[in-house]
Design a protein around this motif. Structure first.
Motif, PDB file in Angstrom:
ATOM      1  N   PRO A 189       0.796  -1.208  -0.022  1.00 46.47           N
ATOM      2  CA  PRO A 189       0.024   0.310   0.104  1.00 46.47           C
ATOM      3  C   PRO A 189       0.803   1.232  -0.097  1.00 46.47           C
ATOM      4  O   PRO A 189       1.915   1.248   0.631  1.00 46.47           O
ATOM      5  N   ARG A 190       0.504   2.260  -0.520  1.00 46.13           N
ATOM      6  CA  ARG A 190       1.210   3.322  -1.123  1.00 46.13           C
ATOM      7  C   ARG A 190       1.701   4.334   0.272  1.00 46.13           C
ATOM      8  O   ARG A 190       2.363   4.848   0.167  1.00 46.13           O
ATOM      9  N   GLY A 191       0.898   4.255   1.327  1.00 44.66           N
ATOM     10  CA  GLY A 191       1.069   4.911   2.508  1.00 44.66           C
ATOM     11  C   GLY A 191       0.402   4.348   3.666  1.00 44.66           C
ATOM     12  O   GLY A 191      -0.773   3.714   3.448  1.00 44.66           O
ATOM     13  N   ALA A 192       0.868   4.848   4.635  1.00 44.77           N
ATOM     14  CA  ALA A 192       0.231   4.349   5.935  1.00 44.77           C
ATOM     15  C   ALA A 192      -1.335   4.961   6.153  1.00 44.77           C
ATOM     16  O   ALA A 192      -1.535   6.453   5.860  1.00 44.77           O
ATOM     17  N   VAL A 193      -2.428   4.239   6.456  1.00 42.43           N
ATOM     18  CA  VAL A 193      -3.620   4.585   6.520  1.00 42.43           C
ATOM     19  C   VAL A 193      -4.245   4.504   8.045  1.00 42.43           C
ATOM     20  O   VAL A 193      -3.881   3.542   8.706  1.00 42.43           O
ATOM     21  N   SER A 194      -4.606   5.580   8.537  1.00 41.96           N
ATOM     22  CA  SER A 194      -5.108   5.499  10.302  1.00 41.96           C
ATOM     23  C   SER A 194      -6.359   4.549  10.275  1.00 41.96           C
ATOM     24  O   SER A 194      -7.060   4.492   9.168  1.00 41.96           O
ATOM     25  N   PRO A 195      -6.452   3.977  11.174  1.00 39.30           N
ATOM     26  CA  PRO A 195      -7.571   3.090  11.623  1.00 39.30           C
ATOM     27  C   PRO A 195      -8.898   3.930  11.593  1.00 39.30           C
ATOM     28  O   PRO A 195      -9.819   3.536  10.883  1.00 39.30           O
ATOM     29  N   ALA A 196      -8.761   5.346  11.727  1.00 45.42           N
ATOM     30  CA  ALA A 196      -9.846   6.231  11.717  1.00 45.42           C
ATOM     31  C   ALA A 196     -10.286   6.151  10.210  1.00 45.42           C
ATOM     32  O   ALA A 196     -11.572   6.255   9.879  1.00 45.42           O
ATOM     33  N   GLU A 197      -9.348   6.529   9.382  1.00 43.37           N
ATOM     34  CA  GLU A 197      -9.550   6.535   7.883  1.00 43.37           C
ATOM     35  C   GLU A 197     -10.167   5.487   7.344  1.00 43.37           C
ATOM     36  O   GLU A 197     -11.178   5.492   6.535  1.00 43.37           O
ATOM     37  N   ALA A 198      -9.660   4.247   7.725  1.00 43.89           N
ATOM     38  CA  ALA A 198     -10.131   2.954   7.194  1.00 43.89           C
ATOM     39  C   ALA A 198     -11.447   2.742   7.806  1.00 43.89           C
ATOM     40  O   ALA A 198     -12.390   2.217   7.121  1.00 43.89           O
ATOM     41  N   GLN A 199     -11.658   3.122   9.106  1.00 41.24           N
ATOM     42  CA  GLN A 199     -13.010   3.012   9.718  1.00 41.24           C
ATOM     43  C   GLN A 199     -14.012   3.612   8.766  1.00 41.24           C
ATOM     44  O   GLN A 199     -15.112   3.296   8.614  1.00 41.24           O
ATOM     45  N   GLY A 200     -13.775   5.008   8.657  1.00 37.96           N
ATOM     46  CA  GLY A 200     -14.656   5.929   8.000  1.00 37.96           C
ATOM     47  C   GLY A 200     -15.043   5.377   6.674  1.00 37.96           C
ATOM     48  O   GLY A 200     -15.958   5.555   6.128  1.00 37.96           O
ATOM     49  N   VAL A 287     -15.484  -9.107   4.757  1.00 32.54           N
ATOM     50  CA  VAL A 287     -14.986  -7.957   3.821  1.00 32.54           C
ATOM     51  C   VAL A 287     -14.027  -7.131   4.613  1.00 32.54           C
ATOM     52  O   VAL A 287     -14.274  -6.422   5.515  1.00 32.54           O
ATOM     53  N   THR A 288     -12.948  -7.048   3.813  1.00 28.97           N
ATOM     54  CA  THR A 288     -11.878  -6.209   4.243  1.00 28.97           C
ATOM     55  C   THR A 288     -11.434  -5.283   3.087  1.00 28.97           C
ATOM     56  O   THR A 288     -11.567  -5.722   2.023  1.00 28.97           O
ATOM     57  N   VAL A 289     -10.754  -4.244   3.409  1.00 27.86           N
ATOM     58  CA  VAL A 289     -10.532  -3.303   2.243  1.00 27.86           C
ATOM     59  C   VAL A 289      -9.011  -2.854   2.509  1.00 27.86           C
ATOM     60  O   VAL A 289      -8.476  -3.026   3.317  1.00 27.86           O
ATOM     61  N   ARG A 290      -8.536  -2.325   1.211  1.00 30.05           N
ATOM     62  CA  ARG A 290      -7.309  -1.551   1.343  1.00 30.05           C
ATOM     63  C   ARG A 290      -7.585  -0.160   0.811  1.00 30.05           C
ATOM     64  O   ARG A 290      -8.368   0.056  -0.112  1.00 30.05           O
ATOM     65  N   VAL A 291      -7.332   0.796   1.474  1.00 28.99           N
ATOM     66  CA  VAL A 291      -7.561   2.253   1.644  1.00 28.99           C
ATOM     67  C   VAL A 291      -6.379   3.227   0.912  1.00 28.99           C
ATOM     68  O   VAL A 291      -5.325   2.935   1.653  1.00 28.99           O
ATOM     69  N   ASP A 292      -6.320   3.712  -0.008  1.00 26.44           N
ATOM     70  CA  ASP A 292      -5.356   4.574  -0.436  1.00 26.44           C
ATOM     71  C   ASP A 292      -5.729   6.221  -0.611  1.00 26.44           C
ATOM     72  O   ASP A 292      -6.644   6.343  -1.295  1.00 26.44           O
ATOM     73  N   ASN A 293      -5.307   7.187   0.013  1.00 22.27           N
ATOM     74  CA  ASN A 293      -5.992   8.531  -0.245  1.00 22.27           C
ATOM     75  C   ASN A 293      -7.392   8.738  -0.055  1.00 22.27           C
ATOM     76  O   ASN A 293      -7.935   9.348  -0.636  1.00 22.27           O
ATOM     77  N   GLY A 294      -7.756   8.108   0.850  1.00 19.58           N
ATOM     78  CA  GLY A 294      -9.224   7.934   1.239  1.00 19.58           C
ATOM     79  C   GLY A 294     -10.282   7.312   0.395  1.00 19.58           C
ATOM     80  O   GLY A 294     -11.417   7.200   0.614  1.00 19.58           O
ATOM     81  N   LEU A 295      -9.766   6.533  -0.518  1.00 16.09           N
ATOM     82  CA  LEU A 295     -10.643   5.739  -1.540  1.00 16.09           C
ATOM     83  C   LEU A 295     -10.187   4.255  -1.170  1.00 16.09           C
ATOM     84  O   LEU A 295      -8.988   3.806  -0.954  1.00 16.09           O
ATOM     85  N   ILE A 296     -11.388   3.499  -1.537  1.00 20.91           N
ATOM     86  CA  ILE A 296     -10.883   2.039  -1.572  1.00 20.91           C
ATOM     87  C   ILE A 296     -10.445   1.497  -2.759  1.00 20.91           C
ATOM     88  O   ILE A 296     -10.877   1.596  -4.080  1.00 20.91           O
ATOM     89  N   THR A 297      -9.084   1.139  -2.551  1.00 27.37           N
ATOM     90  CA  THR A 297      -8.420   0.454  -4.034  1.00 27.37           C
ATOM     91  C   THR A 297      -8.625  -0.907  -3.883  1.00 27.37           C
ATOM     92  O   THR A 297      -8.208  -1.699  -4.877  1.00 27.37           O
ATOM     93  N   GLY A 298      -8.499  -1.613  -2.710  1.00 27.96           N
ATOM     94  CA  GLY A 298      -8.901  -2.870  -2.475  1.00 27.96           C
ATOM     95  C   GLY A 298     -10.034  -3.604  -1.903  1.00 27.96           C
ATOM     96  O   GLY A 298     -10.057  -3.220  -0.913  1.00 27.96           O
ATOM     97  N   LEU A 299     -10.999  -4.515  -2.421  1.00 30.32           N
ATOM     98  CA  LEU A 299     -11.938  -4.968  -1.881  1.00 30.32           C
ATOM     99  C   LEU A 299     -11.936  -6.545  -1.793  1.00 30.32           C
ATOM    100  O   LEU A 299     -11.866  -7.177  -2.768  1.00 30.32           O
ATOM    101  N   TYR A 300     -12.052  -7.103  -0.529  1.00 27.87           N
ATOM    102  CA  TYR A 300     -11.738  -8.597  -0.438  1.00 27.87           C
ATOM    103  C   TYR A 300     -12.882  -9.299   0.249  1.00 27.87           C
ATOM    104  O   TYR A 300     -12.991  -8.861   1.410  1.00 27.87           O
TER     105      TYR A 300
END
Length: 319
Positions: A189-200, A287-300
């Protein structure tokens, strides 16, 4: 055959020791059992990160225990390092077998999700290393590269210790570690994503699903989003990756009725926010996700019921 402490005893009540370190007969815990119990969560984490499969990691621990019981403890300088070495060697053998199984796997193969204890999320590096996105990156490494990367980058083992575990010279291990780091850096993943961002992002996804808001779903997805589904040939799931926001949104829209009819609830999976879909009180999809720059880039989406057994009880992971 000896029972692995914390596994056979917990399930059947007949093992040598329970997870608290008390033998079934009420006597003193022998040193081998005590050492194994002390490091069990660490050993499970090593095996799981190498394999991406909790079931296979448990099998590796059983094999590690059986070998550990035959070791002369007086000859062991560092018990933790010795146990990690046994676990790594067993996991390497299992990883090669698992690779052959994946070749005949129906559809996409995804890591087995774990309902993790809260402290896993607090260890940011550990949580990152067991995220679905990272485990998929590790899948692209050769077995020895994966072992070296995990032991060095996640568990900070020295090159000499790793060399003993993988059967290579320290100089060779350094080269493998350098190559593996570069490989992972190009794909992680391109950058660290905070738990709050992923939760949002997940909360917005959940609201869009529950309200049938297709446009809201589209707004959450990156243009190059990738959807992977794992039904293992047992449950219906997409057989190939679906790429692109429009295609993913249309596919999700087709399943909105089913998702809305069930219970979609948040959970901590592999140290990160996730969603669990229940139908008739049974876990249907994780369902888990990968989030980059506030958008979901991976949906598993894991639907294979054989991979959902570790979603019923929290799993403790350790470094």
């Amino acid at each position: 055959m000896a029972s692995e402490p914390g596994k056979g005893a917990d399930q059947h009540g007949e093992g040598e020791a329970n997870p608290a370190g008390r033998p079934s007969g009420g006597g003193e815990v022998d040193p081998a059992t005590e050492a194994f119990i002390a490091h069990r969560n660490l050993l499970f984490t090593v095996a799981y990160e190498m394999l991406g499969s909790a079931a296979d990691a448990e099998d590796v621990l059983q094999e590690t225990w059986l070998r550990w019981t035959g070791v002369d403890l007086d000859s062991v300088r560092e018990q933790r390092a010795y146990l990690v070495r046994i676990t790594t060697r067993q996991a390497l053998g299992r990883l090669r077998t698992l690779g052959r199984r994946k070749e005949s796997y129906v559809g996409s193969w995804l890591p087995e999700p774990l309902l993790t204890t809260p402290d896993v999320a607090e260890d940011v590096e550990l949580a990152d290393s067991v995220s679905t996105a990272m485990l998929l990156v590790l899948e692209t490494l050769a077995p020895t590269e994966r072992a070296v990367f995990v032991l060095r980058e996640v568990f900070a083992l020295g090159y000499d210790e790793i060399a003993e575990a993988v059967g290579k010279s320290p100089a060779t291990v350094r080269q493998i570690a350098h190559r593996a780091r570069a490989h992972v850096a190009a794909r992680r993943p391109r950058g660290a994503v905070s738990p709050a961002e992923a939760q949002g992002a997940l909360e917005a996804f959940r609201r869009a699903v529950e309200t049938g808001d297709l446009q809201g779903l589209c707004d959450l997805l990156a243009p190059d989003v990738v959807l992977l589904g794992d039904g293992g040939g047992i449950r219906q799931a997409v057989l190939r990756p679906i790429v692109g926001a429009d295609k993913v949104a249309r596919l999700l829209a087709a399943g909105l009725g089913k998702m809305a009819a069930g219970s979609l609830r948040p959970a901590q999976v592999n140290g990160h926010p996730a969603l669990v879909l229940r139908l008739d009180d049974e876990i249907d999809t994780v369902v888990t996700v990968r989030v980059d720059n506030g958008l979901i880039t991976g949906l598993y989406a894991v639907r294979n019921p054989e991979k959902l057994s570790h979603m019923h009880q929290e799993t403790a992971l350790r470094r």
